[in-house]
Design an enzyme around this catalytic site. Sequence first.
Site, PDB file in Angstrom:
ATOM      1  N   LYS A 151     -26.597 -17.721 -25.293  1.00  0.00           N
ATOM      2  CA  LYS A 151     -26.544 -18.947 -26.105  1.00  0.00           C
ATOM      3  C   LYS A 151     -26.298 -20.254 -25.355  1.00  0.00           C
ATOM      4  CE  LYS A 151     -21.593 -18.806 -26.944  1.00  0.00           C
ATOM      5  NZ  LYS A 151     -20.498 -19.097 -27.824  1.00  0.00           N
TER       6      LYS A 151
ATOM      7  N   TYR B 210     -33.435 -21.806 -25.057  1.00  0.00           N
ATOM      8  CA  TYR B 210     -32.513 -21.167 -26.010  1.00  0.00           C
ATOM      9  C   TYR B 210     -32.991 -21.418 -27.444  1.00  0.00           C
ATOM     10  CZ  TYR B 210     -28.582 -20.874 -29.238  1.00  0.00           C
ATOM     11  OH  TYR B 210     -27.804 -20.598 -30.331  1.00  0.00           O
TER      12      TYR B 210
ATOM     13  N   PHE C 148     -24.478 -24.729 -38.037  1.00  0.00           N
ATOM     14  CA  PHE C 148     -24.258 -26.032 -37.428  1.00  0.00           C
ATOM     15  C   PHE C 148     -23.240 -25.819 -36.288  1.00  0.00           C
ATOM     16  CE2 PHE C 148     -27.076 -29.078 -39.416  1.00  0.00           C
ATOM     17  CZ  PHE C 148     -27.794 -28.168 -40.162  1.00  0.00           C
TER      18      PHE C 148
ATOM     19  N   ASN D 108     -23.060  -5.389 -25.349  1.00  0.00           N
ATOM     20  CA  ASN D 108     -23.089  -5.000 -23.927  1.00  0.00           C
ATOM     21  C   ASN D 108     -22.000  -5.730 -23.125  1.00  0.00           C
ATOM     22  OD1 ASN D 108     -24.060  -7.574 -23.753  1.00  0.00           O
ATOM     23  ND2 ASN D 108     -25.958  -7.061 -22.688  1.00  0.00           N
TER      24      ASN D 108
ATOM     25  N   SER E 229     -29.817 -21.364 -35.599  1.00  0.00           N
ATOM     26  CA  SER E 229     -29.025 -22.531 -35.211  1.00  0.00           C
ATOM     27  C   SER E 229     -29.687 -23.801 -35.728  1.00  0.00           C
ATOM     28  CB  SER E 229     -28.959 -22.575 -33.681  1.00  0.00           C
ATOM     29  OG  SER E 229     -28.502 -23.831 -33.233  1.00  0.00           O
TER      30      SER E 229
ATOM     31  N   LYS F 205     -34.600 -18.963 -30.697  1.00  0.00           N
ATOM     32  CA  LYS F 205     -34.158 -18.930 -32.108  1.00  0.00           C
ATOM     33  C   LYS F 205     -35.355 -19.124 -33.040  1.00  0.00           C
ATOM     34  CE  LYS F 205     -29.903 -18.114 -31.423  1.00  0.00           C
ATOM     35  NZ  LYS F 205     -29.446 -16.751 -31.710  1.00  0.00           N
TER      36      LYS F 205
HETATM   37  P1  NAD Z   1     -21.078 -14.979 -28.047  1.00  0.00           P
HETATM   38  O1  NAD Z   1     -21.722 -15.071 -26.712  1.00  0.00           O
HETATM   39  O2  NAD Z   1     -19.604 -15.120 -28.127  1.00  0.00           O
HETATM   40  O3  NAD Z   1     -21.485 -13.593 -28.754  1.00  0.00           O
HETATM   41  C1  NAD Z   1     -22.738 -12.976 -28.521  1.00  0.00           C
HETATM   42  C2  NAD Z   1     -22.457 -11.525 -28.183  1.00  0.00           C
HETATM   43  O4  NAD Z   1     -23.701 -10.855 -27.946  1.00  0.00           O
HETATM   44  C3  NAD Z   1     -21.617 -11.358 -26.920  1.00  0.00           C
HETATM   45  O5  NAD Z   1     -20.519 -10.513 -27.200  1.00  0.00           O
HETATM   46  C4  NAD Z   1     -22.572 -10.733 -25.902  1.00  0.00           C
HETATM   47  O6  NAD Z   1     -21.906  -9.877 -25.002  1.00  0.00           O
HETATM   48  C5  NAD Z   1     -23.546 -10.002 -26.823  1.00  0.00           C
HETATM   49  N1  NAD Z   1     -24.880  -9.780 -26.262  1.00  0.00           N
HETATM   50  C6  NAD Z   1     -25.709 -10.676 -25.686  1.00  0.00           C
HETATM   51  N2  NAD Z   1     -26.851 -10.076 -25.312  1.00  0.00           N
HETATM   52  C7  NAD Z   1     -26.749  -8.768 -25.666  1.00  0.00           C
HETATM   53  C8  NAD Z   1     -27.598  -7.637 -25.530  1.00  0.00           C
HETATM   54  N3  NAD Z   1     -28.796  -7.710 -24.924  1.00  0.00           N
HETATM   55  N4  NAD Z   1     -27.169  -6.443 -25.989  1.00  0.00           N
HETATM   56  C9  NAD Z   1     -25.960  -6.334 -26.592  1.00  0.00           C
HETATM   57  N5  NAD Z   1     -25.111  -7.355 -26.734  1.00  0.00           N
HETATM   58  C10 NAD Z   1     -25.506  -8.572 -26.272  1.00  0.00           C
HETATM   59  O7  NAD Z   1     -21.786 -16.039 -29.009  1.00  0.00           O
HETATM   60  P2  NAD Z   1     -21.372 -16.536 -30.455  1.00  0.00           P
HETATM   61  O8  NAD Z   1     -20.912 -17.922 -30.338  1.00  0.00           O
HETATM   62  O9  NAD Z   1     -20.532 -15.516 -31.117  1.00  0.00           O
HETATM   63  O10 NAD Z   1     -22.812 -16.583 -31.121  1.00  0.00           O
HETATM   64  C11 NAD Z   1     -23.343 -15.500 -31.869  1.00  0.00           C
HETATM   65  C12 NAD Z   1     -24.775 -15.825 -32.239  1.00  0.00           C
HETATM   66  O11 NAD Z   1     -24.804 -17.047 -32.965  1.00  0.00           O
HETATM   67  C13 NAD Z   1     -25.697 -16.013 -31.048  1.00  0.00           C
HETATM   68  O12 NAD Z   1     -26.949 -15.464 -31.359  1.00  0.00           O
HETATM   69  C14 NAD Z   1     -25.797 -17.520 -30.907  1.00  0.00           C
HETATM   70  O13 NAD Z   1     -26.991 -17.929 -30.317  1.00  0.00           O
HETATM   71  C15 NAD Z   1     -25.723 -17.947 -32.371  1.00  0.00           C
HETATM   72  N6  NAD Z   1     -25.242 -19.321 -32.546  1.00  0.00           N
HETATM   73  C16 NAD Z   1     -24.047 -19.681 -31.997  1.00  0.00           C
HETATM   74  C17 NAD Z   1     -23.589 -20.994 -32.130  1.00  0.00           C
HETATM   75  C18 NAD Z   1     -22.276 -21.420 -31.514  1.00  0.00           C
HETATM   76  O14 NAD Z   1     -22.037 -22.623 -31.424  1.00  0.00           O
HETATM   77  N7  NAD Z   1     -21.397 -20.527 -31.099  1.00  0.00           N
HETATM   78  C19 NAD Z   1     -24.363 -21.923 -32.836  1.00  0.00           C
HETATM   79  C20 NAD Z   1     -25.570 -21.515 -33.401  1.00  0.00           C
HETATM   80  C21 NAD Z   1     -26.002 -20.199 -33.251  1.00  0.00           C
HETATM   81  C1  UD1 Z   2     -24.862 -27.597 -28.462  1.00  0.00           C
HETATM   82  C2  UD1 Z   2     -26.278 -27.245 -28.087  1.00  0.00           C
HETATM   83  C3  UD1 Z   2     -26.938 -26.596 -29.286  1.00  0.00           C
HETATM   84  C4  UD1 Z   2     -26.154 -25.373 -29.718  1.00  0.00           C
HETATM   85  C5  UD1 Z   2     -24.720 -25.810 -30.023  1.00  0.00           C
HETATM   86  C6  UD1 Z   2     -23.842 -24.661 -30.385  1.00  0.00           C
HETATM   87  C7  UD1 Z   2     -26.933 -28.860 -26.367  1.00  0.00           C
HETATM   88  C8  UD1 Z   2     -27.788 -30.047 -26.052  1.00  0.00           C
HETATM   89  N1  UD1 Z   2     -26.981 -28.445 -27.660  1.00  0.00           N
HETATM   90  O1  UD1 Z   2     -24.924 -28.456 -29.591  1.00  0.00           O
HETATM   91  O2  UD1 Z   2     -28.272 -26.208 -28.965  1.00  0.00           O
HETATM   92  O3  UD1 Z   2     -26.739 -24.797 -30.884  1.00  0.00           O
HETATM   93  O4  UD1 Z   2     -24.169 -26.443 -28.865  1.00  0.00           O
HETATM   94  O5  UD1 Z   2     -23.645 -23.812 -29.296  1.00  0.00           O
HETATM   95  O6  UD1 Z   2     -26.270 -28.300 -25.499  1.00  0.00           O
HETATM   96  N2  UD1 Z   2     -19.615 -33.696 -26.174  1.00  0.00           N
HETATM   97  C9  UD1 Z   2     -18.880 -34.551 -25.381  1.00  0.00           C
HETATM   98  N3  UD1 Z   2     -18.202 -34.026 -24.315  1.00  0.00           N
HETATM   99  C10 UD1 Z   2     -18.217 -32.696 -24.002  1.00  0.00           C
HETATM  100  C11 UD1 Z   2     -18.966 -31.826 -24.829  1.00  0.00           C
HETATM  101  C12 UD1 Z   2     -19.658 -32.369 -25.897  1.00  0.00           C
HETATM  102  O7  UD1 Z   2     -18.840 -35.755 -25.613  1.00  0.00           O
HETATM  103  O8  UD1 Z   2     -17.586 -32.279 -23.010  1.00  0.00           O
HETATM  104  C13 UD1 Z   2     -20.305 -34.249 -27.363  1.00  0.00           C
HETATM  105  C14 UD1 Z   2     -21.811 -34.059 -27.369  1.00  0.00           C
HETATM  106  O9  UD1 Z   2     -22.455 -35.124 -26.739  1.00  0.00           O
HETATM  107  C15 UD1 Z   2     -22.095 -33.968 -28.879  1.00  0.00           C
HETATM  108  C16 UD1 Z   2     -20.818 -33.340 -29.460  1.00  0.00           C
HETATM  109  O10 UD1 Z   2     -19.794 -33.559 -28.492  1.00  0.00           O
HETATM  110  O11 UD1 Z   2     -22.230 -35.253 -29.420  1.00  0.00           O
HETATM  111  C17 UD1 Z   2     -20.933 -31.853 -29.721  1.00  0.00           C
HETATM  112  O12 UD1 Z   2     -21.385 -31.200 -28.515  1.00  0.00           O
HETATM  113  P1  UD1 Z   2     -21.461 -29.615 -28.387  1.00  0.00           P
HETATM  114  O13 UD1 Z   2     -20.181 -29.007 -28.816  1.00  0.00           O
HETATM  115  O14 UD1 Z   2     -21.947 -29.289 -27.024  1.00  0.00           O
HETATM  116  O15 UD1 Z   2     -22.539 -29.187 -29.476  1.00  0.00           O
HETATM  117  P2  UD1 Z   2     -24.038 -29.719 -29.700  1.00  0.00           P
HETATM  118  O16 UD1 Z   2     -24.457 -30.656 -28.655  1.00  0.00           O
HETATM  119  O17 UD1 Z   2     -24.138 -30.185 -31.112  1.00  0.00           O
END
Ligand code: NAD
Ligand code: UD1
Length: 338
Positions: free
Chosen positions: A84, A148, A177, A32, A124, A152
């Site tokens: 997310k 959030y 991760f 979307n 996640s 999950k």
């Molecule tokens: P992202 O936001 O870049 O991608 C998610 C996509 O889903 C977006 O393009 C958004 O427009 C779409 N979307 C959201 N709600 C929707 C809906 N109702 N209908 C249709 N489309 C919708 O995020 P990402 O980083 O690519 O993450 C992908 C998945 O992985 C997510 O479920 C996120 O929670 C999970 N995840 C991400 C991380 C991370 O650090 N990026 C870590 C762990 C898990």
């Molecule tokens: C965060 C989310 C987690 C999610 C993941 C991926 C929180 C508390 N957790 O994880 O749920 O699955 O992102 O989207 O938000 N840091 C700094 N300065 C910054 C940003 C981060 O020092 O400006 C540090 C944080 O304290 C941490 C590490 O960098 O120690 C990684 O941070 P981040 O990238 O936000 O990921 P997570 O906290 O692991």
Amino acid sequence: MAILITGGAGYIGTHAMVEFLEAGREVICVDNYSNSKPCALERVKKITGKNFKSYEVDLLDYDALEQVFKENKIDSCIHFAGLKAVGESCQKPLLYYHNNLTGTFNLCSLLSKYGAKKIVFSSSATVYGKPASVPITEDFPLSTTNPYGETKLMIERILKDIYASDSEWSVSILRYFNPIGAHKSGLIGEDPKGIPNNLLPYIAQVATGKRECLSIFGSDYNTHDGTGVRDYIHVVDLAKAHLKAIERAEKVTGVEYFNIGTGVGYSVLDIVKAYESATGAKVNYKIVDRRPGDIDECYANPEKAYNVLGWKAEYGIEDMCRDSYRWQTNNPDGYGEG
Ligand code: NAD
Ligand code: UD1
């Protein structure tokens, strides 16, 4: 038979689309664009030289989603779509529960109705809460600290119940991760809205002069240098794990959980140093207070993914930093107006 990719225009979704297309798989994207832009899909076409169908559809719109199933022969699904941002989820819990859960209900109902009972779900490491020890294995206790993370965990449980009610399902739950980096083409990458919440996008903006200084959240954690330790994984490695997961889901039914990480933990200071050494850019930083909710250390034991899926991470931390920098340098405003 096509693989439905929900959220395929997002950060991880675009990288997965590239891997699936390059492996010769037929994919259909549904997004979307609430957190992405259609032009990201044009970039996927440019990288792969392949075409695919995409639909601007909200998973909350059951009828529009059903139309996608009617128009195509869908066999399986990679379910990335979801909101997310941890902080936002605390401010807008109803939005997060509604979007992530209702979207998944609609999707699973249709996958079942159209006989496409294979799903790979983006979970996640956040479902491990504050782990008692590291490295983390899939059987660790589960808990969450924010809406959030709760979505999950709830979706994991819902998928387990769906399988318990119908053993034709194949459910693969990938617990990511910390995905970072970008495709080597420099054409697709992470495009955060506003000020980045996560470490790597923030570092990339400091290294390229868009922001002045990284705030390191705390230097008194119980880690080798006092800063938080995480398991950073190259987004292309992560994308490849989905291909392995769907190949397995095509062969076996059941519910399986996999940690998708490298098994190596790096501190925030390690990352700053690696970024500087991989790119030659300077990353200015200052130490500030801890961010509420952050944990000391989080890294995976990824052996199960290797033993069962035959997947393991190939890229190292310097590759991740170099690719992040290339994306940020080539696209200082992300996808721009898209
Ligand atoms: P992202 O936001 O870049 O991608 C998610 C996509 O889903 C977006 O393009 C958004 O427009 C779409 N979307 C959201 N709600 C929707 C809906 N109702 N209908 C249709 N489309 C919708 O995020 P990402 O980083 O690519 O993450 C992908 C998945 O992985 C997510 O479920 C996120 O929670 C999970 N995840 C991400 C991380 C991370 O650090 N990026 C870590 C762990 C898990
Ligand atoms: C965060 C989310 C987690 C999610 C993941 C991926 C929180 C508390 N957790 O994880 O749920 O699955 O992102 O989207 O938000 N840091 C700094 N300065 C910054 C940003 C981060 O020092 O400006 C540090 C944080 O304290 C941490 C590490 O960098 O120690 C990684 O941070 P981040 O990238 O936000 O990921 P997570 O906290 O692991």
